[in-house]
Design a protein around this motif. Structure first.
Motif, PDB file in Angstrom:
ATOM      1  N   VAL A 127       0.849  -1.299   0.049  1.00  0.00           N
ATOM      2  CA  VAL A 127       0.055  -0.071   0.109  1.00  0.00           C
ATOM      3  C   VAL A 127       0.873   1.319   0.060  1.00  0.00           C
ATOM      4  O   VAL A 127       1.829   1.226   0.878  1.00  0.00           O
ATOM      5  CB  VAL A 127      -0.875   0.124   1.351  1.00  0.00           C
ATOM      6  N   ARG A 128       0.664   2.262  -0.956  1.00  0.00           N
ATOM      7  CA  ARG A 128       1.217   3.372  -0.915  1.00  0.00           C
ATOM      8  C   ARG A 128       0.080   4.412  -0.788  1.00  0.00           C
ATOM      9  O   ARG A 128      -0.637   4.691  -1.330  1.00  0.00           O
ATOM     10  CB  ARG A 128       1.986   3.835  -2.361  1.00  0.00           C
ATOM     11  N   ILE A 129       0.489   5.428   0.135  1.00  0.00           N
ATOM     12  CA  ILE A 129      -0.566   6.486   0.516  1.00  0.00           C
ATOM     13  C   ILE A 129       0.190   7.839  -0.253  1.00  0.00           C
ATOM     14  O   ILE A 129       1.370   8.168   0.322  1.00  0.00           O
ATOM     15  CB  ILE A 129      -0.726   6.803   2.038  1.00  0.00           C
ATOM     16  N   LEU A 130      -0.522   8.486  -0.898  1.00  0.00           N
ATOM     17  CA  LEU A 130      -0.307   9.742  -1.401  1.00  0.00           C
ATOM     18  C   LEU A 130      -0.974  10.623  -0.654  1.00  0.00           C
ATOM     19  O   LEU A 130      -2.038  10.839  -0.966  1.00  0.00           O
ATOM     20  CB  LEU A 130      -0.718   9.812  -3.018  1.00  0.00           C
ATOM     21  N   TRP A 131      -0.123  11.409   0.336  1.00  0.00           N
ATOM     22  CA  TRP A 131      -1.036  12.417   1.017  1.00  0.00           C
ATOM     23  C   TRP A 131      -1.126  13.639   0.370  1.00  0.00           C
ATOM     24  O   TRP A 131      -0.291  14.116  -0.733  1.00  0.00           O
ATOM     25  CB  TRP A 131       0.021  12.747   2.248  1.00  0.00           C
ATOM     26  N   GLN A 132      -2.139  14.720   0.729  1.00  0.00           N
ATOM     27  CA  GLN A 132      -2.250  15.882   0.003  1.00  0.00           C
ATOM     28  C   GLN A 132      -1.067  16.997   0.382  1.00  0.00           C
ATOM     29  O   GLN A 132      -1.011  17.961  -0.413  1.00  0.00           O
ATOM     30  CB  GLN A 132      -3.547  16.579   0.724  1.00  0.00           C
ATOM     31  N   THR A 133      -0.320  16.702   1.172  1.00  0.00           N
ATOM     32  CA  THR A 133       0.969  17.496   1.299  1.00  0.00           C
ATOM     33  C   THR A 133       2.045  17.092   0.197  1.00  0.00           C
ATOM     34  O   THR A 133       2.972  18.063   0.136  1.00  0.00           O
ATOM     35  CB  THR A 133       1.551  16.960   2.530  1.00  0.00           C
ATOM     36  N   GLY A 134       1.984  16.307  -0.623  1.00  0.00           N
ATOM     37  CA  GLY A 134       2.706  15.685  -1.666  1.00  0.00           C
ATOM     38  C   GLY A 134       3.548  14.652  -1.056  1.00  0.00           C
ATOM     39  O   GLY A 134       4.260  14.022  -2.091  1.00  0.00           O
ATOM     40  N   ALA A 135       3.730  14.289   0.070  1.00  0.00           N
ATOM     41  CA  ALA A 135       4.617  12.969   0.604  1.00  0.00           C
ATOM     42  C   ALA A 135       3.787  11.945   0.294  1.00  0.00           C
ATOM     43  O   ALA A 135       2.513  11.976  -0.026  1.00  0.00           O
ATOM     44  CB  ALA A 135       4.857  13.402   2.311  1.00  0.00           C
ATOM     45  N   SER A 136       4.540  11.041   0.292  1.00  0.00           N
ATOM     46  CA  SER A 136       4.058   9.285   0.028  1.00  0.00           C
ATOM     47  C   SER A 136       4.774   8.618   1.272  1.00  0.00           C
ATOM     48  O   SER A 136       5.758   8.626   1.303  1.00  0.00           O
ATOM     49  CB  SER A 136       4.239   8.841  -1.388  1.00  0.00           C
ATOM     50  N   THR A 137       3.949   7.663   1.620  1.00  0.00           N
ATOM     51  CA  THR A 137       4.288   6.393   2.460  1.00  0.00           C
ATOM     52  C   THR A 137       3.901   5.246   2.050  1.00  0.00           C
ATOM     53  O   THR A 137       3.084   5.147   1.583  1.00  0.00           O
ATOM     54  CB  THR A 137       3.919   6.754   3.845  1.00  0.00           C
ATOM     55  N   GLU A 138       5.046   4.111   2.509  1.00  0.00           N
ATOM     56  CA  GLU A 138       4.523   2.642   1.967  1.00  0.00           C
ATOM     57  C   GLU A 138       4.330   1.770   3.123  1.00  0.00           C
ATOM     58  O   GLU A 138       5.256   2.149   3.916  1.00  0.00           O
ATOM     59  CB  GLU A 138       5.753   2.264   0.785  1.00  0.00           C
ATOM     60  N   HIS A 139       3.440   0.812   2.975  1.00  0.00           N
ATOM     61  CA  HIS A 139       3.132   0.008   3.850  1.00  0.00           C
ATOM     62  C   HIS A 139       2.914  -1.370   3.510  1.00  0.00           C
ATOM     63  O   HIS A 139       2.453  -1.419   2.190  1.00  0.00           O
ATOM     64  CB  HIS A 139       1.830   0.627   4.809  1.00  0.00           C
ATOM     65  N   TRP A 140       3.078  -2.386   4.415  1.00  0.00           N
ATOM     66  CA  TRP A 140       2.528  -4.015   4.071  1.00  0.00           C
ATOM     67  C   TRP A 140       1.289  -4.193   4.742  1.00  0.00           C
ATOM     68  O   TRP A 140       1.244  -3.850   5.925  1.00  0.00           O
ATOM     69  CB  TRP A 140       3.698  -4.722   4.045  1.00  0.00           C
ATOM     70  N   VAL A 141       0.227  -4.686   4.250  1.00  0.00           N
ATOM     71  CA  VAL A 141      -1.003  -5.144   5.006  1.00  0.00           C
ATOM     72  C   VAL A 141      -1.014  -6.680   4.774  1.00  0.00           C
ATOM     73  O   VAL A 141      -1.069  -7.072   3.604  1.00  0.00           O
ATOM     74  CB  VAL A 141      -2.039  -4.478   4.590  1.00  0.00           C
ATOM     75  N   MET A 142      -1.104  -7.581   5.918  1.00  0.00           N
ATOM     76  CA  MET A 142      -1.360  -8.938   5.671  1.00  0.00           C
ATOM     77  C   MET A 142      -2.965  -9.060   5.145  1.00  0.00           C
ATOM     78  O   MET A 142      -3.774  -8.528   5.954  1.00  0.00           O
ATOM     79  CB  MET A 142      -1.223  -9.564   7.129  1.00  0.00           C
ATOM     80  N   ARG A 143      -3.112  -9.771   4.212  1.00  0.00           N
ATOM     81  CA  ARG A 143      -4.761 -10.109   3.730  1.00  0.00           C
ATOM     82  C   ARG A 143      -4.799 -11.544   4.010  1.00  0.00           C
ATOM     83  O   ARG A 143      -4.093 -12.405   4.246  1.00  0.00           O
ATOM     84  CB  ARG A 143      -4.578  -9.819   2.074  1.00  0.00           C
ATOM     85  N   GLY A 144      -6.222 -11.675   4.068  1.00  0.00           N
ATOM     86  CA  GLY A 144      -6.713 -13.112   4.527  1.00  0.00           C
ATOM     87  C   GLY A 144      -6.870 -14.065   3.294  1.00  0.00           C
ATOM     88  O   GLY A 144      -6.670 -13.442   2.149  1.00  0.00           O
ATOM     89  N   THR A 145      -6.608 -15.164   3.458  1.00  0.00           N
ATOM     90  CA  THR A 145      -6.446 -16.147   2.370  1.00  0.00           C
ATOM     91  C   THR A 145      -7.148 -17.342   2.705  1.00  0.00           C
ATOM     92  O   THR A 145      -7.638 -17.443   3.881  1.00  0.00           O
ATOM     93  CB  THR A 145      -4.899 -16.578   2.297  1.00  0.00           C
ATOM     94  N   GLN A 146      -7.504 -18.342   1.875  1.00  0.00           N
ATOM     95  CA  GLN A 146      -8.476 -19.397   1.671  1.00  0.00           C
ATOM     96  C   GLN A 146      -7.522 -20.325   2.458  1.00  0.00           C
ATOM     97  O   GLN A 146      -8.256 -21.390   2.935  1.00  0.00           O
ATOM     98  CB  GLN A 146      -8.845 -19.778   0.347  1.00  0.00           C
ATOM     99  N   SER A 147      -6.288 -20.469   2.235  1.00  0.00           N
ATOM    100  CA  SER A 147      -5.631 -21.322   3.175  1.00  0.00           C
ATOM    101  C   SER A 147      -4.363 -21.085   3.407  1.00  0.00           C
ATOM    102  O   SER A 147      -3.710 -20.049   2.947  1.00  0.00           O
ATOM    103  CB  SER A 147      -5.499 -22.688   2.090  1.00  0.00           C
ATOM    104  N   TYR A 148      -3.629 -21.930   4.295  1.00  0.00           N
ATOM    105  CA  TYR A 148      -2.356 -21.546   4.779  1.00  0.00           C
ATOM    106  C   TYR A 148      -1.107 -21.696   4.036  1.00  0.00           C
ATOM    107  O   TYR A 148      -0.041 -21.206   4.144  1.00  0.00           O
ATOM    108  CB  TYR A 148      -2.034 -22.174   6.170  1.00  0.00           C
ATOM    109  N   ASN A 149      -1.617 -22.202   2.780  1.00  0.00           N
ATOM    110  CA  ASN A 149      -0.413 -22.512   1.559  1.00  0.00           C
ATOM    111  C   ASN A 149      -0.223 -20.898   0.968  1.00  0.00           C
ATOM    112  O   ASN A 149       0.930 -20.682   0.569  1.00  0.00           O
ATOM    113  CB  ASN A 149      -0.871 -23.376   0.353  1.00  0.00           C
ATOM    114  N   GLU A 150      -1.162 -20.032   1.116  1.00  0.00           N
ATOM    115  CA  GLU A 150      -1.064 -18.792   0.453  1.00  0.00           C
ATOM    116  C   GLU A 150      -0.696 -17.700   1.688  1.00  0.00           C
ATOM    117  O   GLU A 150      -0.621 -16.445   1.398  1.00  0.00           O
ATOM    118  CB  GLU A 150      -2.345 -18.209  -0.065  1.00  0.00           C
ATOM    119  N   ALA A 151      -0.992 -18.184   2.792  1.00  0.00           N
ATOM    120  CA  ALA A 151      -0.880 -17.008   3.834  1.00  0.00           C
ATOM    121  C   ALA A 151       0.649 -16.556   4.152  1.00  0.00           C
ATOM    122  O   ALA A 151       1.687 -17.461   4.032  1.00  0.00           O
ATOM    123  CB  ALA A 151      -1.138 -17.819   5.431  1.00  0.00           C
TER     124      ALA A 151
END
Length: 389
Positions: free
Chosen positions: A228-252
């Motif tokens: 995830v990259r957030i582009l703020w109204q100030t012109g700055a940008s920040t990058e983040h990682w978010v864990m997503r839900g998966t159907q199985s633990y093979n994809e987790a």
């Protein structure tokens, strides 16, 4: 950019760069989510049995890939993360830094705007000067007229090029908040955490757009994660990682970490329910983002070949446990049947017992009266039925 400007965005004209007006739907980032693969706006769809589960889909490949999406990202996980970052950005201390950065950016933008104004004015003056020179030449002086006409055309082209460069620069500049919006945000930073849960989703979206310009997402970069990259109204940008839900633990994304933790707790003698409680206390979610229970831990142990922790260590089960209950073999010996018959009676409810966790030894409640009743039943059973049992 004022709040009225934000609300004036065309609802459906994504191709023109508009984000759409904030609506009352469940999704918080509707209209400002961009595809991190192709760069286009992602449409909001609702799925699930009740069509109330928000999903962002990029349709840029639909025409070329027989209806396949460029990518599909479930909304709740990324929206919860962006919401936390947004509220943190509006804390009083962080807000003071943000508004100071806005002031500095505005000062730089105004300085550049003045430089562009001088450059455009100079180009327009040169073109007008060349026009006047061409206008006063005598028609008989054809050679001089052609030369001045060429100079005039060159100056016009130069003025047009400067204007185009200016318009491109202008389009690349971040939207500037009005003084009214800044004052509103400054007071909002103190009150927002209390008011956030009391306002509707349309109001939340409008407020978020005052601070966040776009949110870029890409779930193809790493297994089980959304970048995830957030582009703020100030012109700055920040990058983040978010864990997503998966159907199985093979994809987790955290499957290896979970296996390591479960093996560690299992080796320490923890049973499935205790392992689940420890993982929940550490904030480790299951593959779908929820809490663990003893059943899930049992299935994961089977998947990874982790042995069950026995209540009696590695020794054989005794005939009777310390609380007076019987083991399966103990009950079989006391009644005079096979262990398979005891398992069958437990399954049918003829005997009452319990396991601390799946895979644990049975602890069977059996009184002397029950033993006599069952022994009598066995004696009355004919040999063929006894053999079948």
């Amino acid at each position: 950019m004022s709040i009225s400007d934000h609300l004036a965005d065309n609802v459906g004209n994504y191709r023109a760069g508009h984000r759409g007006a904030p609506r009352r739907g469940r999704a918080l980032l509707q209209g400002i989510v961009m595809c991190g693969i192709c760069g286009r706006h992602m449409r909001l769809n609702y799925s699930g049995p009740k069509s109330d589960y928000p999903v962002y889909r990029c349709h840029s490949e639909a025409g070329m890939c027989a209806g396949q999406y460029c990518q599909e990202v479930r909304a709740p996980g990324i929206e919860a993360a962006v919401e936390r970052l947004f509220l943190a950005a509006l804390s009083p201390d962080q807000l003071a830094i943000t508004l100071a950065a806005l002031d500095e950016i505005d000062d730089d933008a105004h300085a550049l705007e003045r430089q562009w104004a001088l450059k455009r004015e100079r180009a327009a003056y040169e073109a007008e000067r060349a026009r006047r020179q061409y206008s006063v030449v005598e028609p008989e002086n054809r050679l001089v007229a052609r030369s001045l006409e060429s100079i005039w055309e060159d100056k016009l082209r130069e003025a047009e090029r400067v204007e185009q460069d200016y318009q491109r620069w202008k389009a690349e500049q971040s939207a500037v908040l009005s003084a009214e919006d800044r004052a509103r945000i400054a007071t909002m930073g103190i009150k927002l955490p209390e008011l956030w849960s009391a306002i509707g989703n349309a109001e939340r979206k409008a407020i978020i757009r005052l601070v966040i310009d776009k949110v870029v997402v890409d779930q193809r970069r790493a297994k089980g994660m959304v970048w995830v990259r957030i582009l703020w109204q100030t012109g700055a940008s920040t990058e983040h990682w978010v864990m997503r839900g998966t159907q199985s633990y093979n994809e987790a994304a955290h499957a290896e970490q979970l296996e390591e933790k479960i093996r560690e707790l299992n080796a320490a003698g923890c049973m499935d329910a205790q392992i689940a409680a420890d993982l929940n206390a550490q904030g480790l979610p299951n593959c779908r983002g929820g809490l663990f229970d003893h059943g899930t831990i049992h299935l994961l142990r089977k998947r990874w070949g982790i042995p069950t922790v026995k209540i009696n260590g590695v020794g054989n089960n005794p005939s009777r446990w310390p609380d007076g209950s019987y083991s399966v073999q103990g009950a079989a010996d006391a009644i005079g049947v096979t262990a398979q018959t005891v398992f069958k009676w437990l399954k049918k409810g003829h005997l009452q017992g319990r396991q601390l966790a799946p895979g644990q030894p049975w602890q069977i409640d059996l009184t002397d009266d029950q033993i006599q009743v069952l022994q009598t039943k066995i004696r009355r059973t004919n040999p063929s039925r006894r053999q079948a049992s």
